[in-house]
Design a protein around this motif. Structure first.
Motif, PDB file in Angstrom:
ATOM      1  N   UNK A   1      46.462  22.225  62.294  1.00 47.56           N
ATOM      2  CA  UNK A   1      45.859  21.296  61.326  1.00 47.56           C
ATOM      3  C   UNK A   1      46.668  21.090  60.046  1.00 47.56           C
ATOM      4  N   UNK A   2      47.779  21.809  59.923  1.00 47.25           N
ATOM      5  CA  UNK A   2      48.549  21.736  58.679  1.00 47.25           C
ATOM      6  C   UNK A   2      50.025  21.520  59.014  1.00 47.25           C
ATOM      7  N   UNK A   3      50.656  20.643  58.256  1.00 47.23           N
ATOM      8  CA  UNK A   3      52.078  20.366  58.488  1.00 47.23           C
ATOM      9  C   UNK A   3      52.950  21.274  57.623  1.00 47.23           C
ATOM     10  N   UNK A   4      53.919  21.914  58.236  1.00 49.48           N
ATOM     11  CA  UNK A   4      54.950  22.596  57.461  1.00 49.48           C
ATOM     12  C   UNK A   4      56.036  21.577  57.162  1.00 49.48           C
ATOM     13  N   UNK A   5      56.292  21.396  55.882  1.00 52.05           N
ATOM     14  CA  UNK A   5      57.297  20.427  55.434  1.00 52.05           C
ATOM     15  C   UNK A   5      58.494  21.196  54.902  1.00 52.05           C
ATOM     16  N   UNK A   6      59.661  20.881  55.414  1.00 52.10           N
ATOM     17  CA  UNK A   6      60.853  21.515  54.866  1.00 52.10           C
ATOM     18  C   UNK A   6      61.882  20.432  54.592  1.00 52.10           C
ATOM     19  N   UNK A   7      62.389  20.420  53.379  1.00 53.15           N
ATOM     20  CA  UNK A   7      63.421  19.465  52.997  1.00 53.15           C
ATOM     21  C   UNK A   7      64.690  20.248  52.725  1.00 53.15           C
TER      22      UNK A   7
END
Lengths: 490, 474
Positions: free
Chosen positions: B277-283
């Motif tokens: 249900x949650x997005x891991x965002x990595x930039x």
């Protein structure tokens, strides 16, 4: 080789209690008139101080109406006071009242399918508007800024089943800053930005439990192992709990429990105890003592048969098995510590050797006590099955090892090894000011910090027959909960 | 019950690591005495065979800790044996040494209540051993055996190999691990810094490869020891003379890592569609190495952007103001040899994924477009300067830091000049480095979560090419 090691091990036991005795002498324990407990330990290696404040209250002290409040309150106590975190509290206060009134009206309507949706929409817009106006008065995260500018590190807090702890380490010359901020926080906290913080906690829940296979399995295990005792509830709360927690509940919990009589301050580092005591007295003695947190009276009935649950999740299989057992300082809890080490403590531990090295059924095994320490709790054994071996194979092998403990006494060498490792592990945690402060604070909050100094003696008193009795008493099918995480079988 | 502190039991306020009012009685209006602080001394000697030894005595507890560091590391793993260093350190840890079988060695260590941990990093192998004072001689002898004559028991190598292969099977269980791995691969491509072990590369490794690796790197003149605890220099000298007797310096291995490939010039999106249900965002984007002249300025700039916890802009806006995340932060990995990455990371519910990506990029852009405020600069600098003393609170950290600084050839005055360099950073410096190093338009963006819940199509919303990450089992 073995005999030499055994001899060294015995020598060790003459050495360890000596340190324990030193520790007992070095801790200054004081009690202020309002009931506040103060522990101080001077250590002059570096010019720093670690300061912990623990309250003897946590998730176990919640009910169905306020599950998750201990933890949400912990978050809210970083939002400032009447002087910190605001540009003008007098002007801010009415706005906070309006926000609460609109927010609680929304909470009332949002769960009612028959509620007027248009009203709800209007209220939500109104809340956003009010929050926008409120921003004008908010000075963001001032505690954090002030501590940071003064060189503070590790400014944080944590909530467990039994306690809630606020911590910081500071350069030694800033001890008074800590006393001023923390006493202000206790007396004048303002729970601002509540509805936004509730969403932060829901994200925390998604991160630690709903998107994390380990967290999800753990939560399911604990929730199923208990039927009655509040230890069954996740400290963070279930999602619908968090989404409906109210400011009134938070305020009530704060006023009721955050009182000197429930509070332990622990200072470890470079300071003079007399001066530190004077400082704590000056800043904290005006706080009314309060009443002690009542003991949780729910008694978990004896389990009458194995509980078994499956958690479907997009991850490789995982297994956890929990057995009910008494909590510290019960004699059986010391036995559990020794068995923890004997079963899965080091490279020579029984489960590691059998499951990982010899039969190669699992890639790792682990064992720990959970979910709290004040009330009867669980000994949990977990293992990661190694493909193509199944959870069932791993489970059977674990039971075979547990059964062996029921009929064959552990060897003297194995027992001594476990004692040495447990005592030495405690020592390792004392190397830093922060580690020692954490130990003292946690044990003092749950029972007594003297648990640490008596530890070696207590585990010395447990013998092989005691461990055999423990295994027979607790490692039974009736007493266990088995949780398996797997991909959904479609 | 011994209290263990792990995330499952404790819910901390933060996952990682304003304006001032003039008003009476504010805690920050107090006056404080000066802090008395001296740099702690670390004894340093070089043995005749080239071993560098560092010692920090600390007699508070009857414990001794030793960290052995050997040049080498996973950056030298051959492509078809990716994972070699992982298997090698498992072999050192579990494979026996000297006259001891694997089982005997483990038994000796457990009997002594000693902790042994062998690990590998990009540029070094590390063996850490913690023991009781009374076991010092036996413990040191075991450490020397592991360094000089590891056993690499074939059966235990097999156990370790199968364990690593199981790790490969499980690498898609954790969204953070998927994101980190994908980001490195996107930027470093087939360079060792971007490669991850696979079943077949682990199966390619023979016991002889481990022996050869040992033979190449484990030479006294490629080794340093950091020692702390209840031991004094004279005792240590005698002990080292005994355990390393007859070990002669030899030709040093080449420690020049393979050159980096050309770094990507254009931004891109990698999506791993996972049912959570949650997005891991990595930039991420290419960053800097330790010799970069702007290292200290970037520390200050990143503190303000995303490194300063609640005092950083990303945390303040995305968590504290908007309630869209629990954890959000950014950092420059300071490459010890090769330049590494700038990374920003956050998790948010899948339905606010692109909103948060937009906010993170906007905060980067704001650092470029506008000077930071004096207050922000003050907070960042004061925090970095005044917390400097915490570099010296743990004897073993003191001594291993010195070991690493020397190993990676940091300037000798690195620690002594640290605070002055931070103090010298200006608002203009911060904006200059933001312009020079931050590339919000050229980021590699990794998203791990339920793709069908994203608010918009990421490719269309961000105007970047999209690649899908395969999460199937190998």
């Amino acid at each position: 080789m073995r005999s030499i090691c055994l001899l060294l091990g015995l020598l060790a036991l003459f050495g360890q209690p000596l340190y324990a005795a030193q520790l007992a002498e070095r801790v200054h324990e004081e009690r202020l008139e309002n009931g506040l407990t103060l522990l101080m330990l001077e250590r002059r290696d570096a010019p720093t101080v670690s300061a912990y404040i623990s309250f003897r209250v946590g998730g176990a002290n919640e009910g169905a109406h306020n599950r998750g409040i201990a933890h949400l309150l912990e978050h809210m106590l970083f939002k400032g006071t009447k002087t910190l975190g605001t540009s003008d509290y007098a002007a801010e206060k009415p706005l906070l009242g309006q926000i609460e009134s609109v927010g609680s009206r929304i909470d009332l309507l949002k769960n009612n399918p028959a509620a007027d949706q248009a009203e709800l929409e209007t209220l939500r817009e109104r809340l956003t508007e009010l929050q926008q106006q409120h921003k004008e008065y908010v000075v963001k995260d001032e505690f954090s800024r002030i501590y940071a500018e003064n060189g503070g590190v590790g400014f944080n807090a944590f909530t467990s089943k039994d306690q809630t702890t606020y911590l910081i380490s500071l350069p030694a010359n800033k001890l008074e800053l800590w006393a001023a901020i923390e006493s202000d926080r206790l007396q004048n906290a303002v729970l601002r930005e509540f509805y936004t913080e509730r969403e932060v906690v829901r994200e925390e829940r998604r991160r630690s439990y709903e998107s994390n296979p380990g967290g999800m399995l753990y939560e399911a295990l604990i929730a199923n192992a208990y039927t009655v005792h509040p230890y069954r509830n996740p400290v963070i709360g279930w999602d619908s709990d968090i989404a409906n927690l109210s400011l009134a509940e938070a305020r009530d919990f704060f006023k009721r429990y955050y009182r000197p009589v429930n509070m332990v301050i622990t200072l470890v580092g470079d300071f003079d105890s007399e001066k530190a005591k004077a400082l704590v007295t000056k800043y904290f003695s005006a706080i009314p003592s309060g009443t002690p947190v009542p003991r949780v009276i729910d008694l978990e009935p004896a389990q009458r048969g194995e509980k078994r649950i499956t958690v479907n999740f997009e991850a490789e299989p995982d297994l956890s098995i929990a057995f009910h057992k008494p909590a510290m300082p019960h004699q059986d809890d010391y036995s559990a510590d020794l068995l923890t080490d004997i079963l899965a403590g080091g490279a020579t531990s029984r489960l590691y050797k059998r499951l990982v090295v010899e039969e190669q059924l699992a890639s790792s095994v682990h064992i720990y006590g959970a979910p709290g320490s004040r009330y009867d709790n669980l000994l949990v054994i977990g293992a990661t099955p190694r493909h193509p071996h199944t959870v069932a194979e791993v489970e059977a092998a674990i039971y075979a090892e547990l059964d062996r403990l029921k009929s064959e006494p552990v060897s003297a060498q194995e027992l001594q090894r476990a004692r040495n490792r447990l005592v030495t592990d405690n020592l390792r945690q004392m190397r830093t000011n922060n580690g020692l402060a954490r130990l003292l604070s946690s044990y003092a909050a749950i029972g007594s910090w003297r648990y640490l100094t008596d530890y070696a003696e207590k585990i010395e008193a447990v013998d092989a027959s005691g461990l055999l009795a423990f295994a027979n008493r607790y490692f039974s099918a009736n007493n266990r909960t088995v949780a398996v995480l797997q991909r959904e079988v479609k | 019950m011994r209290l263990k502190f792990c995330f499952l039991f404790l819910l901390a306020l933060t996952a990682c690591s304003a304006q001032v009012q003039t008003q009476a009685n504010r805690p920050d209006s107090l006056n404080f005495p000066d802090l008395e602080f001296e740099f702690p001394q670390v004894a340093h000697l070089t043995l005749a065979n080239g071993i560098e030894v560092y010692l920090r005595e600390d007699h508070d507890l009857p414990l001794v800790e030793v960290t052995a560091m050997v040049g080498g590391g996973s950056v030298f793993d051959p492509p078809d044996m990716t994972g070699l260093s992982d298997l090698f350190v498992e072999g050192l840890q579990t494979g026996g040494a000297g006259a001891y079988s694997s089982e005997q060695l483990e038994e000796n260590l457990d009997n002594m209540a000693a902790d042994l941990a062998v690990s590998s990093s990009d540029y070094a192998y590390t063996i850490n051993m913690s023991m009781r004072r009374q076991d010092l001689e036996q413990g040191a002898a075991i450490l020397a055996d592991i360094l000089r004559e590891p056993g690499f028991d074939p059966q235990r190598i097999e156990v370790a190999r199968q364990g690593l292969i199981e790790g490969v099977r499980r690498r898609n269980d954790d969204p953070g691990a998927i994101a980190g791995r994908t980001l490195s691969q996107t930027i470093y491509k087939n360079h060792p810094l971007g490669r991850v072990p696979k079943k077949n590369t682990l199966e390619n490794i023979q016991r002889e490869d481990l022996l050869r690796l040992h033979q190449t790197y484990f030479q006294p003149n490629n080794l340093s020891l950091a020692v702390s605890g209840d031991i004094d220099l004279e005792v240590l000298k005698v002990l080292l003379g005994q355990i390393f007797e007859g070990w002669e310096a030899s030709e040093l291995p080449n420690l020049e890592p393979p050159a980096l490939p050309e770094m990507p010039q254009n931004g891109g999106i990698s999506i791993a569609d996972k049912d959570i249900p949650q997005t891991t965002i990595m930039l991420g984007q290419p960053g800097i190495d330790k010799n970069n002249p702007d290292v200290m300025t970037l520390k200050v700039a990143n503190f303000i952007l995303g490194g300063g916890g609640f005092n950083s802009r990303m945390m303040r806006e995305i968590r504290s103001n908007q309630g869209l995340a629990y954890s959000v932060y950014s950092y420059f990995q300071i490459g010890r040899v090769l330049p590494e990455l700038f990374i920003a990371k956050c998790e948010t519910k899948c339905g606010s994924t692109l909103e948060v990506v937009g906010m993170m990029r906007a905060e980067m852009q704001a650092m470029i477009d506008l000077p930071v405020s004096d207050k922000e600069l003050t907070t960042a600098k004061e925090s970095l300067i005044n917390s400097f003393v915490f570099a010296f609170t743990n004897s073993h950290s003191i001594v291993t830091r010195q070991q690493r600084l020397d190993f990676y050839a940091y300037p000798v005055d690195y620690m002594q000049t640290y605070r002055q360099k931070i103090a010298a950073v200006t608002t203009e410096d911060v904006q200059r480095v933001a312009k020079q190093y931050l590339r919000p338009d050229q980021l590699q963006i990794v998203l791990v979560g339920r793709k069908n819940e994203f608010e918009q199509d990421p490719g269309a919303a961000l105007g970047m090419p999209v690649e899908n990450v395969d999460l199937g089992l190998e």
